[in-house]
Design an enzyme around this catalytic site. Structure first.
Site, PDB file in Angstrom:
ATOM      1  N   ARG A 109      -3.817 -16.073  -5.677  1.00 33.67           N
ATOM      2  CA  ARG A 109      -2.647 -16.188  -4.792  1.00 33.67           C
ATOM      3  C   ARG A 109      -3.032 -16.800  -3.443  1.00 33.67           C
ATOM      4  NH1 ARG A 109       2.919 -14.623  -4.437  1.00 33.67           N
ATOM      5  NH2 ARG A 109       2.995 -13.748  -6.511  1.00 33.67           N
ATOM      6  N   GLU A 119       7.250  -8.713   0.631  1.00 34.69           N
ATOM      7  CA  GLU A 119       6.017  -9.211   1.239  1.00 34.69           C
ATOM      8  C   GLU A 119       6.200 -10.362   2.231  1.00 34.69           C
ATOM      9  OE1 GLU A 119       4.614  -9.602  -2.879  1.00 34.69           O
ATOM     10  OE2 GLU A 119       2.657  -9.024  -2.097  1.00 34.69           O
TER      11      GLU A 119
HETATM   12  N1  MTE Z   1       8.053  -1.344   2.552  1.00 36.74           N
HETATM   13  C1  MTE Z   1       7.771  -0.050   2.806  1.00 36.74           C
HETATM   14  N2  MTE Z   1       8.583   0.632   3.632  1.00 36.74           N
HETATM   15  N3  MTE Z   1       6.692   0.569   2.270  1.00 36.74           N
HETATM   16  C2  MTE Z   1       5.824  -0.099   1.440  1.00 36.74           C
HETATM   17  O1  MTE Z   1       4.853   0.479   0.952  1.00 36.74           O
HETATM   18  N4  MTE Z   1       5.281  -2.246   0.333  1.00 36.74           N
HETATM   19  C3  MTE Z   1       5.427  -3.697   0.371  1.00 36.74           C
HETATM   20  C4  MTE Z   1       6.895  -4.097   0.450  1.00 36.74           C
HETATM   21  N5  MTE Z   1       7.575  -3.344   1.460  1.00 36.74           N
HETATM   22  C5  MTE Z   1       6.095  -1.476   1.148  1.00 36.74           C
HETATM   23  C6  MTE Z   1       7.255  -2.051   1.726  1.00 36.74           C
HETATM   24  C7  MTE Z   1       4.824  -4.376  -0.769  1.00 36.74           C
HETATM   25  S1  MTE Z   1       3.171  -4.671  -0.743  1.00 36.74           S
HETATM   26  C8  MTE Z   1       5.562  -4.816  -1.822  1.00 36.74           C
HETATM   27  S2  MTE Z   1       4.859  -5.699  -3.098  1.00 36.74           S
HETATM   28  C9  MTE Z   1       6.996  -4.551  -1.930  1.00 36.74           C
HETATM   29  O2  MTE Z   1       7.494  -3.800  -0.821  1.00 36.74           O
HETATM   30  C10 MTE Z   1       7.267  -3.784  -3.221  1.00 36.74           C
HETATM   31  O3  MTE Z   1       8.593  -3.431  -3.367  1.00 36.74           O
HETATM   32  P1  MTE Z   1       9.717  -4.443  -3.898  1.00 36.74           P
HETATM   33  O4  MTE Z   1       9.134  -5.216  -5.021  1.00 36.74           O
HETATM   34  O5  MTE Z   1      10.790  -3.532  -4.331  1.00 36.74           O
HETATM   35  O6  MTE Z   1      10.085  -5.285  -2.734  1.00 36.74           O
HETATM   36 MO1  MOS Z   2       2.462  -5.491  -3.012  1.00 40.41          MO
HETATM   37  S1  MOS Z   2       0.653  -6.152  -2.273  1.00 40.41           S
HETATM   38  O1  MOS Z   2       2.407  -6.694  -4.296  1.00 40.41           O
HETATM   39  O2  MOS Z   2       1.989  -4.054  -3.769  1.00 40.41           O
END
Ligand code: MTE
Ligand code: MOS
Length: 792
Positions: free
Chosen positions: A334, A737
């Protein structure tokens, strides 16, 4: 610096992208997070808040004291003899496989004769309290034969010490293009790692049942993997193990693969003692035992024309993977995928080394290597601009992907949805970038010691798991006869609002309010063989799977009611809590009861697999992403050049979430992601000593952003014209992300301020702590003084 020439005007064509099919009632509403009140009042139940079962034991893991050593002797007898101890478990006591590597082997549950980082788990003790378990664990005798350790990326590169084979991605002829380019520059940037610092640390509670059964409550982004690895370590079938996750107090990637170890240790001890076991890592242990964002060294070599347009470019990416592969293959991939960010690289070669070091195995972290890749190309943009004395924004926009040409990525995917030019133009206008750029220049001309800097950087982030088979999801929906709905899917909730978004989708399908949809814990019992909640694709995948389940049930109800109303099933509508057709209507709950009496199933699974994806992992060519999410940000900083201290004066963010499923949640993700990205590139510094010991393993030494670090003037907007041209759930886009990478504009604003202290290239690595900023300024001033002396 030159004054900015006018930017591209908004492209009206982008507005003709397909709109949502119908006016929506629930999807698109800015509803508050379903647990918001519970979060604030402390009533949301995390694993450590659950009522503790009778006979609960607490586990403690003893950590290795050396970075690389043979274990000569491990005597756990004194631990076993210690008061309040029920069991001690080491490598030899594991009934099944002693490895929790998610993709490749290499992550022993307990070290078996060899340790490869300070903090590696040696064995575990279960006792009546954490204090007793810890006391016992520290009484065991460990004797090491210390071996030479590889501790840095540079050392790993020199020795070609890699966890996985080097990969090469290429498009065009970079060698020829570099040789013939009018201008050529080379440079290097070092990009630091980052601790996840989830507020809830790693934790699991394992409860043994009858026969072989094991129920594991785990704070994990990947319940299925926990289930499978617990089963494998216990040498039991997957069907004997259930993993349940109601919510995490943050995961950020840190609980994608690395929650497994915690769950497995708890389950092994529970199986051995036939008592429930909880393992909750202390923060200091958590920071030493579990992996972080990969730090990178990026070497670049770029050729460009007099307008700053790139002709050819080569990158060498070296990511620190730590002692094992973990998820490093996909993470380093990535980084390669995002070495272009939003820019067209016509002749490009990207070499990616996956460095092995005797440090903790690094893992997923919001952006998954993408942010590191972007830091490389953004450093290149900045260098070109400073070399040609152009505004960096001008160089950036000149290198943007085109709409119909100049639109093929280094991995040979055509960018079909490029909205970066108009999005950036809009942000440049609303943030008054050009005017403020002049103001910054005027301020700096009059201020010898306090310098300001400003920067606008774009983000283009590919959405999908790059491992093809992970792009699938399942859901299970039940409708009860009172018209209430229970929803389950494979996604996990970590604060990002996934559960609410998927509930909104289901409520929309049934035409009911979201309060009638019960959000339930993720469990491997209800939906099997799920992917981790990661790659920002939680709502894309699980939203579609839940929608499919709801639509199956809806069609069955429609058929029954259509018969009663004497119309065709297609004429039946589910809206505003009613089922309507042919001028008649029934409350939803009554329609459900009719369907039940007609002996129709009111329960269904749903399944989704992302279309269009294909990728050749050897040639690094194909379409790894369904679509791209876009955004841009402008940051303005003020630096005290005598101390290196700085503050953020103002931040403007414009971010594309397609047609938002929930703008309140999305705004939270954008703001939170930005602040986390800013922390990564400014104050969060991981520091290992010469013995390979992490010395920043607590908030006392590791500085995450606090409320006071959020810019006073902070303007975040969702791009109003956002639409997903692909058929993603209700034309929304993933948001988890991408906003993290808006932190890059803060870093570049700091570079800009440093740039105001002299001439030539700016040398600044990340994190740009005040210390590093001061060094960069001092270096630049020294060079300027040197030049001045030489001129005299
Ligand atoms: N937001 C919060 N509040 N807490 C989290 O741990 N993780 C992030 C993002 N936003 C996270 C977050 C990461 S690394 C990812 S991959 C995505 O949320 C995962 O959730 P989604 O696929 O539902 O967006
Ligand atoms: Mo998020 S780094 O893909 O858990």
């Amino acid at each position: 610096m030159n004054v900015l020439t006018p930017l591209v005007e908004p492209d009206e064509a982008a507005q003709s992208a397909p709109l949502r099919p119908e006016a929506l009632r629930v999807v698109g509403q800015p509803l508050p997070h379903d647990s918001a009140v519970k979060h604030v009042c402390g009533e949301a139940v995390y694993i450590d808040d659950m009522p503790e079962p009778r006979e609960l034991l607490h586990a403690y893991v003893r950590l290795s004291a050396h970075a690389h050593a043979r274990i000569r002797r491990l005597d756990v007898a004194p631990a076993l003899a210690s008061p309040g101890v029920a069991a001690v478990l080491k490598a030899a006591d594991i009934p099944g496989v002693n490895d929790v590597g998610p993709a490749f082997p290499g992550d022993p549950i307990f070290a078996d004769g060899l340790v490869e980082y300070v903090g590696q788990s040696l064995f575990a003790v279960a006792g009546d309290s954490i204090a007793l378990a810890r006391q016992a664990a520290l009484r065991a005798v460990v004797e090491y034969e210390v071996l030479p350790a590889v501790l840095s990326i540079d050392a790993a590169l020199e020795q070609k010490f890699f966890v996985l084979p080097t990969q090469v991605m290429t498009n065009g002829d970079s060698v020829a293009a570099l040789a013939s380019a009018a201008h050529r520059l080379q440079g290097r940037i070092e990009v630091g790692g980052q601790d996840h610092f989830y507020l809830e640390g790693q934790i699991a509670l394992a409860v043994p049942g009858e026969d072989d059964d094991m129920l594991v409550y785990s704070s994990t982004q990947h319940p299925t993997e926990v289930q499978h690895l617990v089963a494998r370590s216990l040498k039991r079938p997957d069907h004997a193990v259930i993993c349940e996750t109601r919510r995490m107090g943050g995961g950020f990637g840190g609980k994608e693969s690395q929650a497994s170890l915690i769950a497995v240790v708890a389950a092994l001890l529970a199986a051995k003692t036939r008592r429930p076991v909880k393992l909750r890592l202390d923060r200091d242990d958590d920071m030493q035992l579990t992996g972080k964002r990969h730090d990178f060294r990026i070497d670049w070599d770029v050729g460009f024309d007099r307008n700053g347009r790139i002709q050819g470019i080569e990158f060498m990416l070296a990511g620190r993977c730590g002692m094992s592969p973990d998820l490093s293959g996909a993470i380093n991939d990535r980084a390669m995928f995002h070495s272009d960010n939003a820019y067209y690289l016509p002749n490009v070669t990207i070499v990616s080394h996956r460095c092995k070091t005797h440090t903790v195995s690094n893992t997923a972290f919001r952006g998954f290597g993408g942010p590191q890749g972007m830091m490389g190309i953004e450093a290149v943009m900045d260098a070109i601009a400073r070399h040609l004395l152009l505004d960096p924004l001008l160089v950036r926009t000149r290198n943007f992907y085109g709409k119909t040409d100049r639109n093929v990525t280094p991995y040979h995917m055509t960018v079909e949805d490029n909205i970066a030019p108009e999005l950036v133009a809009e942000l440049a206008r609303t943030s008054e970038y050009a005017k403020r750029r002049r103001e910054v220049a005027a301020f700096n001309a009059a201020s010898p010691w306090i310098k300001r800097g400003i920067s606008l950087t774009p983000v283009k982030f590919g959405i999908s798991f790059t491992l093809l088979h992970m792009n699938q999801a399942g859901a299970l929906v039940h409708v009860y006869t009172d018209g209430s709905v229970q929803l389950n899917h494979g996604g996990t909730e970590m604060g990002q609002g996934l559960f609410l978004k998927v509930a909104q989708v289901v409520a929309e399908e049934f035409g009911i309010g979201v309060e009638r949809v019960k959000i339930t814990a993720t469990t491997t019992e209800k939906v099997p063989n799920t992917s981790p909640t990661a790659a920002s694709s939680g709502s894309d995948l699980n939203g579609k799977a839940a929608q499919a389940a709801a639509r199956t049930i809806r069609a069955r109800i429609a058929k029954v009611i259509a018969g009663e109303f004497g119309v065709e099933p297609e004429e039946i509508a589910f809206r505003d809590g009613e089922v309507r057709g042919g001028g008649r209507s029934l409350p939803f709950a009554d329609a459900v009861k009719h369907a039940y009496r007609a002996r129709v199933s009111l329960s269904s699974t749903g399944y989704y697999a992302t279309p269009k994806l294909h990728y050749d992992t050897k040639l690094h060519r194909g379409r790894p992403f369904f679509y791209f999410a876009y955004g841009a940000s402008v940051s303005e900083v003020e630096v005290d050049t005598l101390t290196g201290e700085y503050r953020l004066r103002r931040v403007d963010i414009l971010h594309d979430v397609g047609a938002s499923l929930n703008p309140a949640i999305d705004l939270g993700q954008i703001e939170g992601g930005f602040v986390q990205g800013m922390g990564w590139l400014t104050t969060e510094e991981l520091w290992w000593d010469s013995q390979g010991r992490l010395r920043t393993h607590a908030p006392s030494t590791y500085k995450i952003p606090a409320v006071g670090d959020v810019p006073v003037d902070f303007r975040t907007s969702i791009w109003k014209r956002g639409r997903n041209r692909e058929n993603a759930i209700y034309r929304s886009k993933a948001v988890g992300e991408p906003p993290l990478m808006h932190g890059i504009s803060v870093f570049h604003a700091l570079r800009d301020a440093v740039g105001a202290c002299g001439d030539g290239l700016v040398e600044l690595d990340s994190p740009a702590t005040p210390e590093r900023v001061l060094f960069a300024i001092t270096k630049r001033r020294a060079a300027a003084d040197h030049l001045a002396e030489a001129a005299e």
